[in-house]
Scaffold this active site. Sequence first.
Site, short mmCIF file in Angstrom:
data_model
loop_
_atom_site.label_atom_id
_atom_site.label_comp_id
_atom_site.label_asym_id
_atom_site.label_seq_id
_atom_site.Cartn_x
_atom_site.Cartn_y
_atom_site.Cartn_z
N LYS A 1 0.86 -1.17 -0.05
CA LYS A 1 0.06 0.11 -0.05
C LYS A 1 0.92 1.18 0.18
O LYS A 1 0.58 2.35 -0.82
CB LYS A 1 -0.85 -0.12 1.02
CG LYS A 1 -2.22 -1.08 1.01
CD LYS A 1 -2.67 -1.48 2.37
CE LYS A 1 -3.85 -2.35 2.13
NZ LYS A 1 -4.67 -2.75 3.39
N GLN B 1 -4.48 -0.84 9.61
CA GLN B 1 -4.61 -2.45 9.24
C GLN B 1 -5.11 -3.49 10.04
O GLN B 1 -4.76 -3.46 11.28
CB GLN B 1 -2.89 -2.68 8.57
CG GLN B 1 -3.08 -4.15 7.86
CD GLN B 1 -3.42 -4.12 6.23
OE1 GLN B 1 -3.69 -3.26 5.76
NE2 GLN B 1 -3.82 -5.41 6.08
N ASP C 1 -10.98 2.93 3.89
CA ASP C 1 -11.32 1.79 3.85
C ASP C 1 -12.81 1.72 3.69
O ASP C 1 -13.32 0.55 3.53
CB ASP C 1 -11.11 1.29 5.06
CG ASP C 1 -9.67 0.19 5.04
OD1 ASP C 1 -9.54 -0.18 4.04
OD2 ASP C 1 -9.22 0.29 6.32
N1 GUN Z 1 -7.03 -6.39 6.30
C1 GUN Z 1 -7.24 -6.96 5.36
N2 GUN Z 1 -7.86 -6.46 4.52
C2 GUN Z 1 -7.83 -5.08 4.65
C3 GUN Z 1 -8.37 -3.91 4.33
O1 GUN Z 1 -9.08 -3.77 3.02
N3 GUN Z 1 -8.09 -2.63 4.89
C4 GUN Z 1 -7.77 -2.81 6.29
N4 GUN Z 1 -7.60 -1.80 6.86
N5 GUN Z 1 -7.25 -3.98 6.69
C5 GUN Z 1 -7.35 -5.11 6.01
#
Ligand code: GUN
Length: 311
Positions: A79, A123, A146
Amino acid sequence: MSEREAVTAARPAAPAARSASSAPAGRAVVMDGAALARKVRHEVAARAAGFAARTGRRPGLAVVQVGEDRASSVYVSYKRKACQEAGIESFGHDLPAATAESQLLALIAELNRDERVDGILVQLPLPGGLSPDRIMDAIDPRKDVDGFHPVNFGLLAQKRPRLRPCTPYGVIRLAQEYGIALRGVKATVVGDSTIVGRPMAMELLLAEATVTVCHIATRDLRADVERAEVLVSAVGKAGLIRGDWIRPGAAVFDVGISWAANGKLCGDVEFERAAERAGWITPVPGGLGPMTIAMLLSNTIDAACARAGTS
Ligand code: GUN
């Protein structure tokens, strides 16, 4: 965007859209999520450059990781790298697993106030002792790239999406790209998580599909899969969806991720046998993984423009 426009935006262009009954003949078309993700990232990079020219600053995304979960570390590094390539400033915050909830909430409050930060991503999963609900609730909904905050989930449920959860949004974008009809089709979502399954059901409803959601208490998963013209599986259990359950011509979106004993990445769907029956199918890896990151960047530039009052 009006409610009507929002619904229309989520729908594939009618003349080109195809469903299970008019799917391409022969083996399934393998949907190239990596290629579409590159296209989306280029679009984001162009918008980010325009934003910087208009405002004198780059859009900013804060990515917070608590603890050292191995898979999370990999996703977070992807990311942050994708941000840099798209001209989005990345603010990294790596906190120890023993971080108290009050410390994490204080960091979020600081990021909510920080004018350079347009998007905040914490995350998941979080280490035990930290409530994901309390943490997500604390993020300013305008910075919730998100799309997990109850305000953004509620807006999606009410057919007026604002910041949309990235993986479900990526499924919709892929369906549009491949001209797959969603309106009026029977869609089955396997998995009811708040990250993917539930918002996926809302996205499919927005696109006017007839939606079934399967979960731990579902009695006959096979029957629900067999009737699906559009199938989205998001469980994380290799081989859960047998290839011979796939409806001929169906569009199959495999969001599941698990690791086989040999370290290979697997989806939920038996890919080879499913590809002999499906009209379209996403691979793992190379399907929804890259699309999730691309839609995160897209949400970040959307959030930046909305905050700055520019287009
Ligand atoms: N953990 C797994 N997928 C995601 C996501 O799309 N966003 C976040 N914040 N954590 C995750």
